[in-house]
Design a protein around this motif. Structure first.
Motif, PDB file in Angstrom:
ATOM      1  N   UNK A 136      24.729  27.024 -13.469  1.00 30.89           N
ATOM      2  CA  UNK A 136      24.790  28.078 -12.474  1.00 30.89           C
ATOM      3  C   UNK A 136      26.323  28.844 -12.804  1.00 30.89           C
ATOM      4  N   UNK A 137      27.086  28.331 -13.666  1.00 27.65           N
ATOM      5  CA  UNK A 137      28.371  28.757 -14.212  1.00 27.65           C
ATOM      6  C   UNK A 137      28.819  27.872 -15.253  1.00 27.65           C
ATOM      7  N   UNK A 138      29.737  28.399 -16.362  1.00 20.82           N
ATOM      8  CA  UNK A 138      29.995  27.660 -17.475  1.00 20.82           C
ATOM      9  C   UNK A 138      31.066  26.553 -16.937  1.00 20.82           C
ATOM     10  N   UNK A 139      31.633  26.936 -15.908  1.00 24.61           N
ATOM     11  CA  UNK A 139      32.702  25.802 -15.415  1.00 24.61           C
ATOM     12  C   UNK A 139      32.092  24.595 -14.985  1.00 24.61           C
ATOM     13  N   UNK A 140      30.677  24.915 -14.196  1.00 22.59           N
ATOM     14  CA  UNK A 140      29.999  23.588 -13.641  1.00 22.59           C
ATOM     15  C   UNK A 140      29.197  22.823 -14.841  1.00 22.59           C
ATOM     16  N   UNK A 141      28.987  23.535 -15.976  1.00 22.12           N
ATOM     17  CA  UNK A 141      28.225  22.755 -17.212  1.00 22.12           C
ATOM     18  C   UNK A 141      29.328  21.975 -18.061  1.00 22.12           C
ATOM     19  N   UNK A 142      30.600  22.561 -17.995  1.00 26.01           N
ATOM     20  CA  UNK A 142      31.712  21.868 -18.783  1.00 26.01           C
ATOM     21  C   UNK A 142      32.055  20.659 -17.920  1.00 26.01           C
ATOM     22  N   UNK A 143      31.955  20.969 -16.388  1.00 27.81           N
ATOM     23  CA  UNK A 143      32.537  19.566 -15.738  1.00 27.81           C
ATOM     24  C   UNK A 143      31.282  18.602 -15.939  1.00 27.81           C
ATOM     25  N   UNK A 144      30.055  18.816 -15.967  1.00 26.16           N
ATOM     26  CA  UNK A 144      29.142  17.685 -16.167  1.00 26.16           C
ATOM     27  C   UNK A 144      29.219  17.092 -17.556  1.00 26.16           C
ATOM     28  N   UNK A 145      29.385  18.129 -18.465  1.00 24.72           N
ATOM     29  CA  UNK A 145      29.585  17.599 -19.797  1.00 24.72           C
ATOM     30  C   UNK A 145      30.693  16.617 -19.883  1.00 24.72           C
ATOM     31  N   UNK A 146      31.956  17.191 -19.436  1.00 22.68           N
ATOM     32  CA  UNK A 146      33.008  16.002 -19.385  1.00 22.68           C
ATOM     33  C   UNK A 146      32.807  14.697 -18.611  1.00 22.68           C
ATOM     34  N   UNK A 147      32.062  14.941 -17.516  1.00 23.62           N
ATOM     35  CA  UNK A 147      31.741  13.709 -17.030  1.00 23.62           C
ATOM     36  C   UNK A 147      31.023  12.593 -17.645  1.00 23.62           C
TER      37      UNK A 147
END
Length: 234
Positions: A136-147
């Motif tokens: 839904x946002x790049x911020x969310x995507x990056x957070x899940x990837x970092x996780x």
């Protein structure tokens, strides 16, 4: 005489409780407050900073419940579809699940603690098993990837989730109540403001009653104001 007055007295008591009981939607964060909360996460010590940010984002934007976050696993993520799967059942022997199993066993003589532990973890309801898009946002995507780069599974307990949120809220100096479930309500309000219709909003938040989704859409008065301005200021 007192018998005839009893229903009215009971109604009055329920009404007073309804007026004094605080509801989660009253604690919904504004966009500004949510951004301040995310900024405050970065002031916490490592690895609390990332854990708090992950909790706040997937609760406050994807509507995950605390139990779902505590049991979140990288294996739930479908990278091609950019979705996360909340399963109907996931084997778990964490302290929380064991405590819940012991409590449940005291009320069911036919099941042992081991039998009940074998059926945990599961989300709050059967309907809670669902697919949630995180693109839904790049911020969310990056957070899940970092996780996924850091963990196979979320490494903390449900009580720690509460502490991380409280620490971030304290660092942000936010007024009022800030807790995991109010972040979930914040997600509902956020999507209602963005124009998500009642049925998909109900599916995302796994509410049993469509009226709950309609309530969040109704209380999102800013969306109504914006719609009126678009018509009258064009």
């Amino acid at each position: 005489m007192s018998h005839h007055n009893q229903p009215a007295t009971e109604w009055a008591d329920r009404h007073r409780r309804a007026l004094t009981t605080r509801h989660t939607h009253e604690d919904v964060l504004t966009d500004r407050e949510f951004e301040l909360l995310l900024e405050a996460c970065s002031t916490l010590t490592e690895p609390h900073d990332f854990e708090a940010r992950f909790i706040c984002l997937i609760a406050g934007r994807l509507g995950l419940q605390a139990g779902e976050i505590a049991h979140f696993q990288t294996a739930w993520v479908n990278w091609n579809r950019r979705t996360s799967r909340i399963p109907q059942h996931e084997p778990c022997r964490c302290g929380y699940c064991k405590r819940q199993a012991r409590q449940e066993a005291t009320h069911n003589d036919d099941l042992s603690v081991e039998d009940i532990v074998a059926s945990r973890w599961h989300p709050k309801t059967v309907a809670s098993a669902r697919l949630i898009p995180f693109d839904l946002s790049l911020r969310l995507e990056l957070c899940v990837e970092c996780f996924a780069n850091r963990y196979d599974a979320f490494p903390r307990s449900r009580s720690t989730i509460n502490r991380r949120v409280q620490a971030a809220a304290s660092a942000a100096d936010l007024p009022g109540h800030v807790y995991p479930h109010c972040l979930r309500a914040t997600a509902a309000s956020y999507h209602a403001y963005k124009g998500v219709a009642p049925v998909p909003l109900q599916a995302l938040m796994v509410w049993s009653d469509l009226a709950t989704a309609q309530k969040y859409i109704r209380i999102s008065g800013t969306a109504t104001a914006d719609a009126l301005r678009r018509v009258h200021h064009r």
